[in-house]
Design a protein around this motif. Structure first.
Motif: not given
Length: 637
Positions: A29-55
């Motif tokens: 469960e700990i490994d899964l949570a860390s992976e999820i957190e890591e995925r979440r961080i990456q998705s936020c970074v990607h979302f910010m990149t999309l917004k930048k690219l859109n702008r």
């Protein structure tokens, strides 16, 4: 957002019979949570990149649009400049074309020729050394010379206008003088009437005639003017007068007055027309015929006087609707003429025959206007000859005296009166009329003697005949054209066209002893310029004519062919009686030169009293009919 959702999400309960141990489960469960957190961080970074690219995309799009707009503005500016240049080019082309097509006023001016310009223009205007090689300078110099000439003409025009004004003032002064002179002249003319009558100078009457002539129709006016002029210049015995109702002539040219009737009057007229019977078709045609054959109220009368005071009265009429002229003739003599009973005196001097064929073929029984036949067809008139006794004869020479000419090849709708045509025929026609009257009067006197068996021979013509003539005229009568055609020995004359219904026909009987010579005479209306024609039939020892006896043909030739010897003094009105006298002479010669039958006892019936050189000649045994004066013998021709 993903974190909050993860927090709210309930942990799944995994139920399994063989569950792993607690330690292992927590580690996964700990490994899964860390992976999820890591995925979440990456998705936020990607979302910010999309917004930048859109702008960045929006910024780049806006920048591209701005650049495109700037380029488009530059293109529009360049296009606008191009259009302006094209408009300027078009305007310049139009101006060039207008300049090329421009026509100067001097082109419409008809300048003097080059030769005349250099000949008449002064050197300061012509400038030969400059203008000879330069067309432009030459044109300018010619225009300067034209201007100079026009200035001179303008000054001359002003002078002429001033002269004209001066002359007009003089005319006005003279008009005033003449208008004041008219009443004085009228009073003088009125006072001089007794003197005019005494001196036979009717000036006042002539003035009234000319006043009346103003109301004549054009053909009668032309006839009046030309006849008056000819009478004054060439023929003092010709008198011209105007007869008729002047008031009716004036009424013809007045416009009809507009009559405005009340309603009561119109109603009364309608009642009267309904009560009146409508005229029949025959009555309507008679009215139309009368209207078509209506004559002008005025007529022109010509009195032609001869030397013996005999007079030919000619009355000329104008038929207004037919546009032709007619004439009526009447003869008056100073002394009473002895009227023959059976010699056709009425035919000679009757109004219907006195002017017949004055010109060859002009019998005056048909209308000379081709358009009249169409008018006759509308009202049922077959021919104008049925009305000539009432209206007069429409001879062709009458139309020409009135200046009317009707061409048959190209009929004209309107025929006008021509003065020159009337003048060209006036003198010839007047001479023919006087000759016709004198010839007819001479024939009338001769016929009165011929009817009594006397052949009148004038003293000037006695030399044409021998002293003793035994044969005598016993009969002279007028016969009809049909009777002449029935004679067997006149057939060749009829077939040759020398005998027409307009000619006069007579029968003469000459006797000597048992011999009887019958002569059929054709008298042309143009006697004596056209000689009479004789056809002979001798009843002696059988019937002898020109067809069976050559000597009878020779006798006819003596009187009909050799007529020039028998004319006598001019104008030859004694030709007919001289021919009859010659006929008596040749009958004597014929009978006296016949051989005597020795078987018959007794003296010769016709003793030879004429002196002949030879009794007969040639195989045809021709006799000597030619009389030789003054020797007094007969010879062959």
């Amino acid at each position: 957002m993903s974190t909050e959702s993860n927090k709210k999400r309930k942990p799944k309960v995994i139920r399994s019979d063989g569950a792993p141990p607690e330690g292992k489960r927590n580690r996964s469960e700990i490994d899964l949570a860390s992976e999820i957190e890591e995925r979440r961080i990456q998705s936020c970074v990607h979302f910010m990149t999309l917004k930048k690219l859109n702008r960045l995309a929006h910024i780049r799009l806006k920048k591209g649009r701005d650049q495109t707009h700037e380029a488009k503005q530059k293109v529009d500016a360049y296009h606008l400049q191009l259009q302006n240049l094209l408009y300027e080019v078009m305007h310049l082309q139009k101006e060039i074309t207008k300049c090329l097509e421009f026509k100067s006023k001097h082109e419409e001016i008809e300048l003097v020729s080059m030769e005349e310009f250099y000949r008449e223009a002064p050197p300061e205007i012509s400038k030969c050394e400059i203008t000879m090689g330069d067309p432009h300078q030459q044109t300018l110099a010619r225009l300067d010379w034209e201007l100079e000439q026009r200035k001179r003409l303008a000054e001359k025009y002003k002078e002429c206008l001033a002269s004209k004004e001066k002359i007009l003032k003089e005319i006005e002064v003279k008009k005033e003088y003449l208008s004041s002179l008219q009443p004085r002249l009228s009073s003088i003319m009125q006072a001089s009437l007794p003197v005019q009558e005494y001196l036979f100078m009717p000036f006042d009457q002539a003035h009234k005639q000319y006043e009346t002539a103003r109301h004549l129709p054009p053909p009668l006016y032309v006839l009046f003017v030309q006849a008056s002029a000819y009478g004054q210049a060439c023929d003092k015995k010709l008198s011209v007068a105007i007869e008729g109702n002047v008031e009716e002539a004036k009424a013809l040219y007045k416009p009809p007055e507009d009559s405005q009737d009340d309603e009561s009057d119109s109603d009364a007229e309608e009642e009267q027309t309904t009560k009146r019977r409508r005229p029949t078709l025959g009555v309507q045609l008679d009215d139309k015929r009368k209207e078509m054959l209506k004559r002008h109220p005025l007529s022109v009368m010509l009195d032609l006087r001869c030397k013996d005071d005999s007079m030919l009265h000619l009355t000329f009429y104008y038929l207004m609707n037919l546009n032709i002229m007619t004439v009526k003739a009447r003869v008056s003599t100073a002394t009473e003429i002895v009227t023959p009973v059976s010699a056709g005196y009425v035919d000679l001097l009757s109004p219907d025959m006195i002017l017949s064929c004055l010109y060859p073929g002009d019998h005056g029984k048909k209308t000379p206007n081709p358009a009249n036949q169409y008018q006759f067809d509308k009202v049922g008139i077959l021919t104008l000859s049925d009305y000539v006794l009432e209206l007069g004869h429409p001879y062709l020479w009458v139309q020409k005296l009135g200046g009317l000419h009707f061409p048959k090849e190209q009929p004209q709708h309107t025929v006008t009166a021509d003065n020159s045509l009337s003048a060209s025929h006036m003198e010839t026609t007047m001479k023919l009329l006087r000759t016709r009257l004198q010839a007819r009067l001479a024939l009338t006197k001769q016929f009165a003697s011929l009817e009594h068996g006397i052949v009148p021979v004038s003293s000037e013509c006695q030399r044409l005949f021998p002293a003793k003539i035994v044969s005598r005229l016993v009969k002279w009568v007028a016969i009809a054209y049909e009777d002449y055609m029935e004679l067997p020995y006149t057939r060749d004359i009829v077939e040759a066209g020398l005998a027409e219904d307009t000619h006069l026909y007579y029968l003469a009987l000459i006797e000597r002893g048992t011999a009887k010579l019958q002569a059929a005479v054709v008298l042309n209306p143009g006697y004596s310029s056209i000689p009479p024609i004789f056809r002979l039939c001798l009843n002696w020892k059988g019937e002898k004519t020109s067809s069976n006896d050559d000597n009878i043909r020779a006798m006819e030739s003596e009187v009909s062919v050799c007529y020039r010897e028998l004319y006598g003094p001019r104008p030859g009105y004694q030709l007919l009686t001289n021919q009859l006298q010659r006929l008596c002479v040749v009958l004597d010669v014929y009978l006296e030169t016949e051989s005597h039958d020795t078987s018959v006892e007794g003296p010769k019936e016709f003793p030879q009293e004429k002196m002949c050189l030879r009794l007969v000649r040639g195989p045809s045994r021709m006799k000597p009919f030619k009389y030789n004066h003054p020797q007094g013998f007969f010879s062959h021709r």
